[in-house]
Design a protein around this motif. Sequence first.
Motif, PDB file in Angstrom:
ATOM      1  N   MET A  44       0.817  -1.212   0.000  1.00 58.73           N
ATOM      2  CA  MET A  44       0.000   0.000   0.000  1.00 58.73           C
ATOM      3  C   MET A  44       0.852   1.264   0.000  1.00 58.73           C
ATOM      4  N   GLN A  70       2.904   1.294  -5.345  1.00 61.67           N
ATOM      5  CA  GLN A  70       1.940   1.482  -6.439  1.00 61.67           C
ATOM      6  C   GLN A  70       2.263   2.727  -7.259  1.00 61.67           C
ATOM      7  N   GLU A  71       2.655   3.787  -6.563  1.00 64.27           N
ATOM      8  CA  GLU A  71       3.059   4.991  -7.288  1.00 64.27           C
ATOM      9  C   GLU A  71       4.135   4.658  -8.318  1.00 64.27           C
ATOM     10  N   LEU A  98       4.775   1.811  -9.758  1.00 63.10           N
ATOM     11  CA  LEU A  98       4.190   1.056 -10.867  1.00 63.10           C
ATOM     12  C   LEU A  98       3.483   1.992 -11.835  1.00 63.10           C
ATOM     13  N   HIS A  99       2.709   2.883 -11.273  1.00 59.81           N
ATOM     14  CA  HIS A  99       1.951   3.803 -12.111  1.00 59.81           C
ATOM     15  C   HIS A  99       2.882   4.616 -12.992  1.00 59.81           C
ATOM     16  N   ARG A 100       3.940   5.088 -12.398  1.00 62.49           N
ATOM     17  CA  ARG A 100       4.857   5.950 -13.137  1.00 62.49           C
ATOM     18  C   ARG A 100       5.543   5.200 -14.275  1.00 62.49           C
ATOM     19  N   ARG A 101       5.625   3.889 -14.161  1.00 63.03           N
ATOM     20  CA  ARG A 101       6.430   3.163 -15.149  1.00 63.03           C
ATOM     21  C   ARG A 101       5.622   2.508 -16.253  1.00 63.03           C
ATOM     22  N   VAL A 102       4.328   2.331 -16.053  1.00 61.65           N
ATOM     23  CA  VAL A 102       3.568   1.555 -17.035  1.00 61.65           C
ATOM     24  C   VAL A 102       3.542   2.245 -18.396  1.00 61.65           C
ATOM     25  N   GLY A 103       3.376   3.547 -18.419  1.00 59.32           N
ATOM     26  CA  GLY A 103       3.364   4.269 -19.680  1.00 59.32           C
ATOM     27  C   GLY A 103       4.704   4.169 -20.389  1.00 59.32           C
TER      28      GLY A 103
END
Lengths: 147, 147
Positions: A1, A5-6, A8-13
């Motif tokens: 938590m 997650q931040e 992950l979010h930053r890297r998916v794009g």
Amino acid sequence: MAGGQEELHRRVGYELKRAQSALNQAMDRALRPHGLTVPQYACLELLDQQPDLSTAELARRAFVTRQSMNVVLRGLITAGLVQRPESVEHGRARPATLSPAGTRALSRARRAILVIEKVMLAPLSEQRAARLLIDLSTLTDALRAED
Amino acid sequence: MAGGQEELHRRVGYELKRAQSALNQAMDRALRPHGLTVPQYACLELLDQQPDLSTAELARRAFVTRQSMNVVLRGLITAGLVQRPESVEHGRARPATLSPAGTRALSRARRAILVIEKVMLAPLSEQRAARLLIDLSTLTDALRAED
DNA sequence: CCCATGTCAGTATTACTGACATTG
DNA sequence: CCAATGTCAGTAGTACTGACATGG
């Protein structure tokens, strides 16, 4: 938590772009000797899978506008790989189909593309590759559902 | 070992393109109110992560040529979001940095982008999302190793 | 009337190749 | 001399928006 997650979010794009860029470049190199661009190849594949698609329908499946697809299609028609009737009895949509030369060109091009896709998936197990495709599809659906 | 692998191969390019297309469209919509294009936003992110990158270095990290990056960079400089010295004491590379306005613009744009990335990853567990990123990276490396 | 389609026109942005000078 | 950089020039291909006519 936590901040995980931040991250992950930053890297998916970034990872998506990187993967697509590498694939696009590889496909472009492979298709060049065949005189095809990537969108042109995609269009041929679509017409092979399902003949008699209209420009608008092809555009939707290739994720571009009718106008952009029209340009791609015109290139293929000029090259003699795709045929479209001058007029139709019913409606406005003029269904496009592969010419014999188009079928042959696609066949050759597809072999080159399959090599690339095989190399790309080689490091993953079959199960893992299957899960990757499912997850990619899930991501896309989540995005499209936001419209 | 049967035709299952063929199927996977045939779909990986399509799913990648589909995902990137959906993401690109979503990002474009989100960035438009901020007056930014997707490549411009990517460039700002790169400069925020590491200031003083040269055009050539930015180009490599964004997977484009120096010339293309130069166009993007010029747009950002014209908009007052990026600064570059007229000349440098040492070498040819002119390091680019975010202006205060650029930092503010990036901050606003990033919030919009993070929403998108969050929506996109929402259907996946953290573990599954992490694995997806790893696998994407693996695919890309396999392709790039072929050069 | 509405909607989807095809098409014309114009434009933008990204992207490429080729070429050349410069710097270390 | 060589490698990397910046830059000018030209081009291609994709993509968009706006507009309009047509067919069902």
